[in-house]
Design a protein around this motif. Structure first.
Motif, PDB file in Angstrom:
ATOM      1  N   ILE A 180      36.708  41.325  38.752  1.00  0.00           N
ATOM      2  CA  ILE A 180      36.066  40.634  37.633  1.00  0.00           C
ATOM      3  C   ILE A 180      36.860  39.415  37.178  1.00  0.00           C
ATOM      4  O   ILE A 180      36.295  38.429  36.701  1.00  0.00           O
ATOM      5  CB  ILE A 180      35.838  41.606  36.455  1.00  0.00           C
ATOM      6  N   ARG A 221      28.296  39.561  31.305  1.00  0.00           N
ATOM      7  CA  ARG A 221      28.992  40.374  32.311  1.00  0.00           C
ATOM      8  C   ARG A 221      29.614  41.583  31.609  1.00  0.00           C
ATOM      9  O   ARG A 221      30.593  41.455  30.881  1.00  0.00           O
ATOM     10  CB  ARG A 221      30.058  39.550  33.027  1.00  0.00           C
ATOM     11  N   HIS A 248      35.960  35.820  38.059  1.00  0.00           N
ATOM     12  CA  HIS A 248      34.843  35.137  37.410  1.00  0.00           C
ATOM     13  C   HIS A 248      35.268  34.414  36.135  1.00  0.00           C
ATOM     14  O   HIS A 248      34.421  33.822  35.455  1.00  0.00           O
ATOM     15  CB  HIS A 248      33.731  36.135  37.085  1.00  0.00           C
TER      16      HIS A 248
END
Length: 341
Positions: free
Chosen positions: A24, A286, A27
């Motif tokens: 993650i 997200r 990102h």
């Protein structure tokens, strides 16, 4: 403090475990990350406005360093005591160590809390009106969440009204309540000193009522600026990670900060992390960023408060120890002189 930190770490761990996905961090948008430094700056601004309010209410009888120490101590105590209690008792102690009489310091703390209640009284109608146009209370909370928030709103307004009555309209009623409490067997030995300080509190309350409207406006402005910093911090943290609905972020952050006030755990630990995920989590595109946002937010607000607060508290502890040693030395000198005589 250990309990508060443990609860915070456990709840953050649960949120991160439930939301984290490998990779993650790839990102993250580098152009947004400087927002974290903005959040740190806002944290210091919050302390500045808080200290400015304390110094202003004390009629500038204490210097800036003393005001900052009191503000940091107040924040520290709030971080390790139940949210329903707050750091007011420790702040009163800190003020007495800075040379402010107990009665006056108690009145200053109560007046500071009253200013917070004025802010809540302003925030509640803003949230109620905004709820017509925005989904301020997350759908995930259901009917229970809506009823709970309504009870919080009503409770804050009622408490603010009672405090305003006791401090500004009838401080003698508050004094009588203090006298009744200190008639209890365990507290009776402190009654004379406390009653004398209660008289000082009544006198300072009378002074506050005689202040011009400009005094009230400036004090309320300082209190509001401090609270706006508190509300802005979760918003800045989220936006430093990824884009989101800015207006709804602000409204939910405001509602979330009011909900924090009823969490009974030390510093709200274990509960505020969950509320962050419930209120702001749905606005984060997200899901894997929710745990990261909670971690960054608590690091900047909660752990900074504890670290800086420990420094401020140690100053008071060292001062108390020094005073005690001086008293012991003086007693020793007197005993030695008496022996020679």
């Amino acid at each position: 403090m250990a309990l508060s930190i443990a609860l915070s770490l456990i709840s953050m761990g649960i949120v991160i475990y439930l939301t984290y996905k490998p990779g993650i961090l790839e990102h993250l948008a580098p152009k947004r990350l400087p927002g974290i430094f903005v959040a740190i700056g806002v944290t210091f601004l919050k302390v500045y406005f808080f200290a400015a309010k304390i110094r202003f209410l004390a009629d500038k009888t204490i210097n800036w360093m003393a005001s900052i120490r009191i503000a940091l101590t107040w924040d520290f105590a709030s971080a390790i005591t139940p949210s329903t209690i707050g750091g007011a008792p420790v702040a009163t102690y800190a003020m007495t160590k800075e040379g402010i009489k107990l009665g006056k310091s108690s009145a200053i703390v109560l007046y500071g809390v009253l200013l917070d209640q004025f802010w809540y009284a302003l925030a509640v109608p803003i949230l109620l009106v905004s709820s017509i146009y925005f989904n301020v209370i997350p759908d995930e909370t259901g009917m229970v969440g809506n009823i709970t928030m309504f009870v919080i709103y009503a409770g804050l307004l009622i408490y603010g009204g009672l405090l305003a009555y006791g401090l500004l309209i009838n401080p003698k009623a508050m004094k009588r309540m203090i006298e009744v409490v200190f008639r209890l067997p365990l507290l009776r030995k402190f009654a004379d000193k406390v009653n004398a300080e209660a008289d000082n509190m009544v006198d300072y309350s009378r002074e506050l009522r005689q202040k011009p409207i400009s005094f009230v406006v400036k004090a309320f402005l300082l209190s509001t600026l401090s609270w706006l910093c508190r509300v802005a911090l979760p918003v800045i943290v989220v936006l430093s990670l990824l884009p989101a609905q800015e207006v709804l972020l602000v409204l939910r952050s405001l509602a979330m900060n009011l909900a924090f006030l009823i969490i009974p755990t030390p510093g709200g630990s274990g509960g505020v992390e969950g509320l962050f995920a419930v209120f702001l989590g749905p606005l984060i595109d997200r899901t894997a960023f929710i745990g990261l946002a909670v971690f960054v937010w608590r690091l900047i607000t909660y752990y900074f408060s504890i670290g800086l607060g420990i420094v401020a508290m140690l100053w008071y502890v060292n001062t108390s120890v020094t005073e005690k040693l001086e008293d012991i030395n003086q007693e020793s000198d007197k005993t030695a002189e008496h022996g020679k005589t």
